[in-house]
Design a protein around this motif. Structure first.
Motif, PDB file in Angstrom:
ATOM      1  N   UNK A   1       0.825  -1.364   0.205  1.00 45.58           N
ATOM      2  CA  UNK A   1      -0.197   0.077   0.071  1.00 45.58           C
ATOM      3  C   UNK A   1       0.688   1.358  -0.011  1.00 45.58           C
ATOM      4  N   UNK A   2       0.348   2.369  -0.756  1.00 44.91           N
ATOM      5  CA  UNK A   2       0.729   3.605  -0.436  1.00 44.91           C
ATOM      6  C   UNK A   2       2.446   3.777  -0.638  1.00 44.91           C
ATOM      7  N   UNK A   3       2.701   3.423  -2.188  1.00 48.81           N
ATOM      8  CA  UNK A   3       4.181   3.506  -2.258  1.00 48.81           C
ATOM      9  C   UNK A   3       4.733   4.852  -2.627  1.00 48.81           C
ATOM     10  N   UNK A   4       4.724   5.738  -1.596  1.00 49.77           N
ATOM     11  CA  UNK A   4       5.275   7.062  -1.606  1.00 49.77           C
ATOM     12  C   UNK A   4       6.666   7.053  -1.820  1.00 49.77           C
ATOM     13  N   UNK A   5       7.092   6.953  -2.918  1.00 50.78           N
ATOM     14  CA  UNK A   5       8.248   6.807  -3.354  1.00 50.78           C
ATOM     15  C   UNK A   5       8.908   7.658  -4.668  1.00 50.78           C
TER      16      UNK A   5
ATOM     17  N   UNK B   1       6.897  12.775  -6.444  1.00 49.82           N
ATOM     18  CA  UNK B   1       6.136  11.872  -7.260  1.00 49.82           C
ATOM     19  C   UNK B   1       5.956  12.024  -8.568  1.00 49.82           C
ATOM     20  N   UNK B   2       6.687  12.818  -9.246  1.00 54.64           N
ATOM     21  CA  UNK B   2       6.666  12.941 -10.809  1.00 54.64           C
ATOM     22  C   UNK B   2       5.283  12.902 -11.371  1.00 54.64           C
TER      23      UNK B   2
ATOM     24  N   UNK C   1      10.359   8.617   3.283  1.00 50.81           N
ATOM     25  CA  UNK C   1      11.755   9.170   2.690  1.00 50.81           C
ATOM     26  C   UNK C   1      10.954  10.339   1.889  1.00 50.81           C
ATOM     27  N   UNK C   2       9.978  10.227   1.305  1.00 48.53           N
ATOM     28  CA  UNK C   2       9.613  11.637   0.488  1.00 48.53           C
ATOM     29  C   UNK C   2       9.293  12.704   1.333  1.00 48.53           C
ATOM     30  N   UNK C   3       8.466  12.167   2.658  1.00 49.62           N
ATOM     31  CA  UNK C   3       8.084  13.484   3.761  1.00 49.62           C
ATOM     32  C   UNK C   3       9.421  14.145   4.215  1.00 49.62           C
ATOM     33  N   UNK C   4      10.479  13.132   4.357  1.00 49.42           N
ATOM     34  CA  UNK C   4      11.819  13.728   4.717  1.00 49.42           C
ATOM     35  C   UNK C   4      12.407  14.745   3.775  1.00 49.42           C
ATOM     36  N   UNK C   5      12.289  14.435   2.491  1.00 46.37           N
ATOM     37  CA  UNK C   5      12.731  15.120   1.406  1.00 46.37           C
ATOM     38  C   UNK C   5      11.827  16.601   1.413  1.00 46.37           C
ATOM     39  N   UNK C   6      10.676  16.506   1.742  1.00 48.26           N
ATOM     40  CA  UNK C   6       9.833  17.687   1.715  1.00 48.26           C
ATOM     41  C   UNK C   6      10.353  18.439   2.772  1.00 48.26           C
TER      42      UNK C   6
ATOM     43  N   UNK D   1      -2.064  13.858  -4.571  1.00 46.70           N
ATOM     44  CA  UNK D   1      -1.177  12.708  -4.620  1.00 46.70           C
ATOM     45  C   UNK D   1      -2.094  11.587  -5.605  1.00 46.70           C
ATOM     46  N   UNK D   2      -1.647  11.128  -6.595  1.00 50.01           N
ATOM     47  CA  UNK D   2      -2.089   9.906  -6.937  1.00 50.01           C
ATOM     48  C   UNK D   2      -1.700   8.711  -6.190  1.00 50.01           C
ATOM     49  N   UNK D   3      -2.692   7.971  -5.656  1.00 53.99           N
ATOM     50  CA  UNK D   3      -2.353   6.798  -4.820  1.00 53.99           C
ATOM     51  C   UNK D   3      -1.594   5.787  -5.746  1.00 53.99           C
ATOM     52  N   UNK D   4      -0.650   5.411  -5.293  1.00 54.70           N
ATOM     53  CA  UNK D   4       0.098   4.534  -5.922  1.00 54.70           C
ATOM     54  C   UNK D   4       0.321   2.886  -4.856  1.00 54.70           C
ATOM     55  N   UNK D   5       0.024   2.034  -5.341  1.00 53.90           N
ATOM     56  CA  UNK D   5       0.155   0.828  -4.789  1.00 53.90           C
ATOM     57  C   UNK D   5       0.668  -0.358  -5.495  1.00 53.90           C
ATOM     58  N   UNK D   6       0.985  -1.523  -5.174  1.00 48.53           N
ATOM     59  CA  UNK D   6       1.542  -2.514  -6.155  1.00 48.53           C
ATOM     60  C   UNK D   6       0.919  -3.942  -5.586  1.00 48.53           C
ATOM     61  N   UNK D   7       0.689  -4.882  -6.625  1.00 49.02           N
ATOM     62  CA  UNK D   7       0.452  -6.310  -6.200  1.00 49.02           C
ATOM     63  C   UNK D   7       0.955  -7.095  -7.225  1.00 49.02           C
ATOM     64  N   UNK D   8       1.244  -8.369  -6.575  1.00 45.64           N
ATOM     65  CA  UNK D   8       2.029  -9.323  -7.386  1.00 45.64           C
ATOM     66  C   UNK D   8       1.341  -9.765  -8.527  1.00 45.64           C
ATOM     67  N   UNK D   9       2.319 -10.368  -9.388  1.00 48.27           N
ATOM     68  CA  UNK D   9       1.579 -10.870 -10.835  1.00 48.27           C
ATOM     69  C   UNK D   9       0.856 -11.998 -10.524  1.00 48.27           C
TER      70      UNK D   9
END
Length: 566
Positions: free
Chosen positions: A256-260, A336-337, A402-407, A534-542
């Motif tokens: 969830x929430x890959x804030x990278x 976020x790009x 990491x992103x929040x500390x950059x901000x 923020x676009x919500x970004x998550x990931x799931x396995x194939x």
């Protein structure tokens, strides 16, 4: 990895996802990782997304919002409307009918008494319910029969879908929580950590701020679901580790929430074990200005309460200057790009509710300095501004990320350029968003001058979300530090708009009111400084099928449909 392609992938998954396996538990085990660890499984005692979403696997509302923002029935037979007779013509009541045959996970019947109890529990004046805004305007809930309840409003309610809709307002079992009303609510550890529910899974073991072990609910209403016999919900760590666990190592099925940073996420995706998915909704990273004094010199119980206004953030010139100094475009680029957009709005969507508010998008260091000069905030020998013996020295806190500390680092630099001294603090997300009334480090307690986080509203109507900032709705000792008005904003004119919105049915007028309220919180008062849509970004396995990213409700809204792709 382009956000557009990620979103297209998510859309394709929604269209092409096959049905779940025909036998409950046939697909074995599924692993979920949230780098913000849940600390409680009762959404009424926490506004933290990680608590609300983990709980959504166990307890459910009458209705949910689908990925397009449409209302869909879950525990209810149908969504009540004026057309089907479920919503009264005068808009002063809504009648819900439960599906017949529903069982709690302990095998007992789900009845209208449970629904009424849920409302009474959250609306208890001493309970400090974190989701109280969902019940704004509710007069009472009336039991019609075993399967039917009628929610009566004190005034016509054009949007009656606050109570019992979405992951923030699920139904809890009366038998389990009946002795947990009011001030006793936080004391009911067993119930708060292992609620009896109607969802696809039941809690076997909960280790707060760590891991939850779950198994398939034997009494779930669809005998073929869930496909997974057991589930592990692992919390903690950081977004980087969570992303790697799905995209590179395949250790977990869902992250969830890959804030990278965009390049980091793209590199991870090359691992080939999974795929990122993304969609825009109402999630805004922002700064909240504390309108009260968080000084530790105040007596315990008086810090960050309305009894003591903030010594310098009470000055709108300071708040505005802090906003003017920020380069939001650079924040998006760094953090976020194309999965982020700079914004000046607390409510960035749906588009019909989004204010044409772009004033903050251009950084103006010179203008911020001039504003502070004119307001009498003069630089001292060390370059830090002060006035009447008060220094512009800010404690700026957020969660560890990491992103929040950059901000934080960038914003600290910009603020130094306008004569503001900033101390940075980051806290474990499980603690920061945990809602523990005994902890000094929660975002609700707000023992800092400025804090940064993001949250969103479920559904497509922002009324309940904007209602959070009503006078008196702030966290405070008498509510066990629960409450939604985090920055302690209070304006009777704003409260009047909440009331007007609650009784306005004309859609165009609703759009106009919501925009005005958004602007009062942002560009007129500067009590909230939006940064990134923020676009919500998550990931799931194939190998995980059935996943449909939903920005309008819990991300885990359709976990009952998840299955293993062989």
């Amino acid at each position: 990895m382009k956000a557009k392609s990620l979103m297209l992938g998510a859309a394709a998954a929604f269209v092409m996802a096959p049905a779940a396996m025909a036998e409950r538990g046939s697909d074995g085990h599924v692993n979920i990782i949230y780098w913000q660890a849940p600390s409680i499984l009762n959404p009424f005692l926490s506004g933290g997304t990680k608590d609300i979403e983990s709980a959504s696997l166990v307890i459910e509302p009458l209705g949910r919002y689908d990925p397009n923002g449409n209302l869909v029935p879950y525990l209810a037979e149908e969504i009540p409307t004026v057309a089907n007779g479920g919503v009264a013509e005068d808009l002063k009541s809504i009648t819900w009918k439960l599906k017949s045959g529903l069982k709690w996970s302990d095998g007992s019947d789900v009845t209208s008494a449970d629904v009424k109890f849920t409302a009474d529990y959250c609306m208890h004046p001493e309970g400090g319910c974190a989701q109280l805004a969902k019940f704004d305007g509710v007069d009472n809930v009336e039991i019609i029969d075993d399967l039917t309840v009628k929610v009566n409003f004190s005034e016509p309610k054009p949007n009656p879908y606050g109570p019992f809709m979405g992951g923030q307002s699920p139904i809890i079992q009366m038998a389990q929580f009946k002795d947990c009303m009011g001030a006793k609510a936080p004391e009911c550890t067993d119930a708060n950590f292992a609620p009896i529910g109607t969802g696809p899974f039941v809690v076997d073991e909960f280790k707060p701020n760590d891991v939850i072990s779950m198994s398939a609910n034997p009494n779930y209403r669809d005998p073929a679901k869930p496909a997974f016999a057991s589930l592990t919900f692992k919390g903690g760590g950081d977004a980087t580790a969570a992303g790697r666990a799905v995209l590179e190592t395949g250790e977990f099925d869902y992250a969830w929430n890959l804030q990278l940073a965009p390049d980091v996420l793209a590199k991870m995706a090359e691992g080939g074990k999974g795929k990122p998915i993304a969609a825009f909704g109402s999630l805004v990273e922002r700064l909240e200005m504390n309108m009260t004094n968080p000084s530790p010199d105040l007596p315990e119980g008086e810090r960050s309460t309305v009894a003591h206004p903030h010594p310098f953030l009470s000055d709108i010139n300071v708040r505005k200057a802090l906003s003017m100094a920020i380069d939001r475009n650079l924040l998006v680029e760094v953090g976020y790009g194309q999965a982020g957009r700079p914004t000046c709005n607390l409510v960035p969507g749906p588009a019909v509710y989004a204010s044409d508010n772009t004033d903050c998008l251009t950084q103006d260091i010179a203008g911020a300095n001039a504003l502070l000069d004119e307001a009498g905030w003069a630089r001292g020998s060390d370059g830090v501004r002060e006035k009447d013996g008060v220094r512009l020295s800010i404690l700026y806190q957020t969660s560890t990320n990491a992103v929040r500390q950059d901000f934080q680092a960038l914003i600290k630099q910009w603020w130094s350029e306008i004569g503001v001294e900033t101390e940075l603090r980051n806290l474990n997300a499980s603690v920061f968003f945990g809602g523990d009334p005994g902890s000094p480090d929660t975002f609700q307690k707000f023992y800092a001058d400025v804090e940064m986080y993001a949250n969103n509203f479920d559904g497509t109507d922002p009324q309940a979300y904007l209602s959070m900032y009503r006078c008196g709705n702030e966290p405070k000792p008498s509510s066990q530090w629960q409450g939604e008005n985090i920055n302690r904003f209070c304006d009777p004119a704003y409260d009047a708009l909440i009331d007007e919105l609650s009784r306005t049915s004309d859609l165009e007028k609703r759009y106009e009111l919501a925009k005005k309220m958004n602007d009062m919180l942002t560009k007129e008062s500067y009590t909230i400084l939006p940064l990134v849509d923020r676009g919500r970004v998550s990931a799931h396995s194939n190998t995980l099928g059935g996943v449909v990213l939903n920005t309008w409700d819990s991300e885990l809204w359709n976990a009952a449909d998840w299955h293993r792709i062989k």
